[in-house]
Design an enzyme around this catalytic site. Structure first.
Site, PDB file in Angstrom:
ATOM      1  N   ASP A  62      -5.372   2.493   1.437  1.00 15.27           N
ATOM      2  CA  ASP A  62      -5.525   1.150   0.880  1.00 15.27           C
ATOM      3  C   ASP A  62      -6.891   0.591   1.261  1.00 15.27           C
ATOM      4  OD1 ASP A  62      -5.428  -1.499   0.136  1.00 15.27           O
ATOM      5  OD2 ASP A  62      -3.512  -1.927   1.100  1.00 15.27           O
ATOM      6  N   HIS A 104      -2.801   1.230  -2.054  1.00 14.69           N
ATOM      7  CA  HIS A 104      -2.381  -0.154  -2.187  1.00 14.69           C
ATOM      8  C   HIS A 104      -1.382  -0.260  -3.338  1.00 14.69           C
ATOM      9  CE1 HIS A 104      -2.813  -4.473  -1.588  1.00 14.69           C
ATOM     10  NE2 HIS A 104      -2.890  -4.622  -2.906  1.00 14.69           N
ATOM     11  N   CYS A 164       1.299  -7.404  -0.821  1.00 15.39           N
ATOM     12  CA  CYS A 164      -0.099  -7.737  -1.099  1.00 15.39           C
ATOM     13  C   CYS A 164      -0.377  -9.183  -0.652  1.00 15.39           C
ATOM     14  CB  CYS A 164      -0.394  -7.522  -2.584  1.00 15.39           C
ATOM     15  SG  CYS A 164      -2.132  -7.675  -3.051  1.00 15.39           S
TER      16      CYS A 164
END
Length: 231
Positions: free
Chosen positions: A170, A201, A113
């Protein structure tokens, strides 16, 4: 900058220097899933350093929650830190690993991330030989940090090998963003591999409904192969 170190333990054998990895967390800092990820890479034979990315704004040891207040705080902090500060922290973490008696001096980076983007930034350092970037956010939009980032513009500065991993479901890195990253890396002549999974995600985080154990095993295997080859 508080940084946690994890090293392999082999009972009955003397400690031996290992290649080093800087492991960058999500916006929540070193949560239990991030700590377990560090264990995973240490068990594969690496000295792993996990820096606290928000050390200038939160007390040492701070872990943000996987809830709305934690998300809001983490997302706010990533917007107010200048990219130059993130880069200086990367330089400090890499230097600390290279100077560590348990490290061979060969260093890579890995992140998830926000950390995926920071691992990409670490790869701009000439002594980072490889970086695994899992669903890195804000690269395609240039929106990380106070004033934004120039990560794609600097892609040509990457000297090591990159592993770029994304989830097709995502929303933080949509298809158009992934295409922009892919084309930019290709045009810059970066040595990289590219993998997309049918996953959301944070599919690597081993708790919560978005966790995909099968995709996570495959993705971590790709990273381990990269580091074994490059470090």
């Amino acid at each position: 900058m508080r940084t946690y170190f994890y090293a392999p333990s082999e009972p009955g054998r003397p400690p031996a220097p290992r290649p080093g990895l800087v492991l960058y967390s999500e916006i929540f800092q070193q949560t239990p899933p991030v700590r377990r990820l560090a264990f995973n890479f240490a068990s594969a034979g690496y000295l792993v350093a996990v820096p606290e990315v928000y050390h200038a704004h939160e007390p040492a040891g701070c872990v943000l929650g996987y809830d709305d207040p934690g998300k809001n705080r983490g997302n706010a902090l990533k917007q107010i830190i200048p990219m130059s500060d993130f880069d200086a922290d990367a330089r400090a973490a890499v230097d600390a690993l290279k100077a560590h008696p348990g490290c061979t001096g060969s260093v890579g980076a890995v992140g998830i991330c926000l950390g995926g983007h920071l691992a990409f930034r670490a790869a701009l350092l000439p002594d980072v030989k490889a970086a695994a970037c899992f669903y890195p956010t804000d690269i395609h939009s240039g929106t990380l940090g106070k004033g934004g980032s120039d990560s794609l513009a600097r892609a040509k500065d990457v000297r090591g090998e990159l592993l770029m991993v994304f989830g097709r479901q995502d929303p933080h890195v949509p298809r158009e963003g992934r295409r922009l990253i892919y084309d930019t890396l290709t045009d810059a002549g970066v040595w990289f591999t590219w993998h997309e999974f049918n996953a959301a995600h944070a599919f690597l985080r081993d708790e919560g409904e978005r966790y995909d154990p099968s995709a996570a095993r495959s993705a971590l295997g790709l990273a381990t192969d990269l580091f074994r080859r490059a470090l």
